[in-house]
Design a protein around this motif. Structure first.
Motif, PDB file in Angstrom:
ATOM      1  N   GLU A  62     -25.532  64.183 -15.432  1.00  0.00           N
ATOM      2  CA  GLU A  62     -25.386  62.929 -16.170  1.00  0.00           C
ATOM      3  C   GLU A  62     -25.273  63.171 -17.673  1.00  0.00           C
ATOM      4  N   LEU A 111     -30.279  56.181 -22.878  1.00  0.00           N
ATOM      5  CA  LEU A 111     -30.301  56.109 -21.420  1.00  0.00           C
ATOM      6  C   LEU A 111     -28.976  55.577 -20.916  1.00  0.00           C
ATOM      7  N   GLY A 112     -28.388  56.241 -19.935  1.00  0.00           N
ATOM      8  CA  GLY A 112     -27.119  55.781 -19.395  1.00  0.00           C
ATOM      9  C   GLY A 112     -26.033  55.837 -20.457  1.00  0.00           C
ATOM     10  N   TRP A 219     -29.825  48.476 -21.751  1.00  0.00           N
ATOM     11  CA  TRP A 219     -29.270  49.774 -21.364  1.00  0.00           C
ATOM     12  C   TRP A 219     -28.186  49.549 -20.333  1.00  0.00           C
ATOM     13  N   GLU A 221     -26.531  51.253 -17.006  1.00  0.00           N
ATOM     14  CA  GLU A 221     -26.604  52.275 -15.955  1.00  0.00           C
ATOM     15  C   GLU A 221     -25.209  52.729 -15.565  1.00  0.00           C
ATOM     16  N   ARG A 222     -25.014  54.014 -15.526  1.00  0.00           N
ATOM     17  CA  ARG A 222     -23.730  54.604 -15.126  1.00  0.00           C
ATOM     18  C   ARG A 222     -23.633  54.575 -13.603  1.00  0.00           C
ATOM     19  N   TYR A 229     -20.235  50.365 -15.086  1.00  0.00           N
ATOM     20  CA  TYR A 229     -21.606  50.319 -15.583  1.00  0.00           C
ATOM     21  C   TYR A 229     -22.265  49.001 -15.196  1.00  0.00           C
ATOM     22  N   ARG A 232     -27.797  46.017 -18.426  1.00  0.00           N
ATOM     23  CA  ARG A 232     -29.095  45.373 -18.204  1.00  0.00           C
ATOM     24  C   ARG A 232     -29.719  44.949 -19.530  1.00  0.00           C
ATOM     25  N   GLN A 261     -36.910  53.710 -14.848  1.00  0.00           N
ATOM     26  CA  GLN A 261     -36.093  52.972 -13.887  1.00  0.00           C
ATOM     27  C   GLN A 261     -34.890  53.802 -13.435  1.00  0.00           C
ATOM     28  N   CYS A 262     -34.486  54.763 -14.291  1.00  0.00           N
ATOM     29  CA  CYS A 262     -33.321  55.590 -13.972  1.00  0.00           C
ATOM     30  C   CYS A 262     -33.450  56.920 -14.706  1.00  0.00           C
ATOM     31  N   GLN A 265     -30.682  59.522 -15.889  1.00  0.00           N
ATOM     32  CA  GLN A 265     -29.656  59.242 -16.885  1.00  0.00           C
ATOM     33  C   GLN A 265     -30.183  59.251 -18.320  1.00  0.00           C
ATOM     34  N   TYR A 266     -31.392  59.752 -18.524  1.00  0.00           N
ATOM     35  CA  TYR A 266     -31.900  59.888 -19.885  1.00  0.00           C
ATOM     36  C   TYR A 266     -31.515  61.260 -20.430  1.00  0.00           C
TER      37      TYR A 266
END
Length: 288
Positions: A62, A111-112, A219, A221-222, A229, A232, A261-262, A265-266
């Motif tokens: 990522e 993130l993401g 953020w 999310e990928r 994406y 959020r 939460q993910c 992806q950080y």
């Protein structure tokens, strides 16, 4: 010239191709730089409190995707970039804040796809984002082109820029910033980040203290296979107190919750715990 040409050529590729190339590039960098690999593994282990091979492998890929998607995000038509955010969750928070006449502080961790969040916002409302020139000067015109879109304005990361952000918030408009970059001397305090002292910027807490400001965390999310994406927007879970060091620690905890939460992806390879010049920690420091 070479950087500009490379970016423009890469921007012509489909997002799915760039994400596939980025996954390979992430592993190439991970294998080629032992210091980067050690830092990524250590930061991820510190945050999760355990070894998680699946998250580690995903995080390596990522990180490459984040870098490889930049030409597409910065240089494709703005309408196409915004449309790649195929779903938005939480925009009602923005609508409520505007209905209440509040200024809005959008806080976005690394993130993401953090580059797309301000573009998604600027497609709907005016926003001013804090601008820090890239380390590689050749990237500056490309970055500026990517961020001067829609209703987006920029403010430099200096005293004049901070004044501009405060004025914008007092005018009941929106400001966006990344809270998890290591600040310079005199611009931070030591605060826990995943249980470890980190030199943390105070600017987010200072801006949040401007009268009438509403804080919203964002953020993107990928999604897998280059499908786009998920954008959020989330409300804080802890109220700020007005005490600067306490609020810096609260914002760090909010950022931690969002990252978890993910976590894959950080940007764990970033040296979040480095000590800047003049940022020596006093004995017993790093607490909230």
């Amino acid at each position: 010239m070479l950087v500009d040409l490379s970016f423009r050529l890469l921007s012509r590729l489909p997002l799915s191709w760039l994400h596939r190339l980025g996954g390979w590039a992430g592993w190439l960098v991970y294998r080629a730089s032992p210091s980067y690999a050690r830092r990524l593994r250590a930061n991820l282990f510190n945050a999760l409190g355990r070894e998680d091979e699946a998250v580690l492998r995903a995080a390596v890929a990522e990180a490459g995707r984040q870098a490889m998607e930049l030409p597409w995000i910065w240089l494709r038509p703005a309408e196409e970039v915004v449309a790649s955010a195929v779903r938005t969750e939480g925009w009602e928070l923005v609508e409520q804040a505007r209905a209440d006449g509040a200024g809005i502080l959008f806080i976005t961790p690394h993130l993401g796809c953090f580059e797309i969040t301000a573009q998604c916002i600027a497609a709907r409302i005016p926003i001013t984002v804090l601008y820090r020139p890239p380390r590689k000067p050749a990237l500056q015109p490309l970055m500026e082109a990517g961020r001067a879109r829609g209703q987006m304005r920029t403010a430099p990361a200096d005293l004049s820029g901070v004044r501009k952000l405060v004025k914008t918030l007092r005018s009941h408009e929106a400001v966006g910033m990344l809270p998890d970059q290591v600040p310079g001397e005199g611009e931070g305090v030591w605060a826990p980040f995943f249980g470890k002292p980190a030199w943390t910027m105070t600017l987010a807490a200072r801006l949040a203290a401007v009268k009438g400001v509403r804080v919203i965390y964002t953020w993107a999310e990928r999604l897998p296979r280059g499908e786009g994406y998920l954008f959020r927007l989330q409300a804080p879970t802890e109220a700020l107190t007005g005490d600067l060091e306490t609020d810096v620690a609260i914002i760090n905890r909010e950022v931690e919750r969002i990252i978890l939460q993910c976590p894959q992806q950080y940007l764990w390879g970033y040296n979040r715990y480095k000590q800047p010049r003049g940022g020596e920690m006093a004995a017993g420091g790093g607490g909230a």
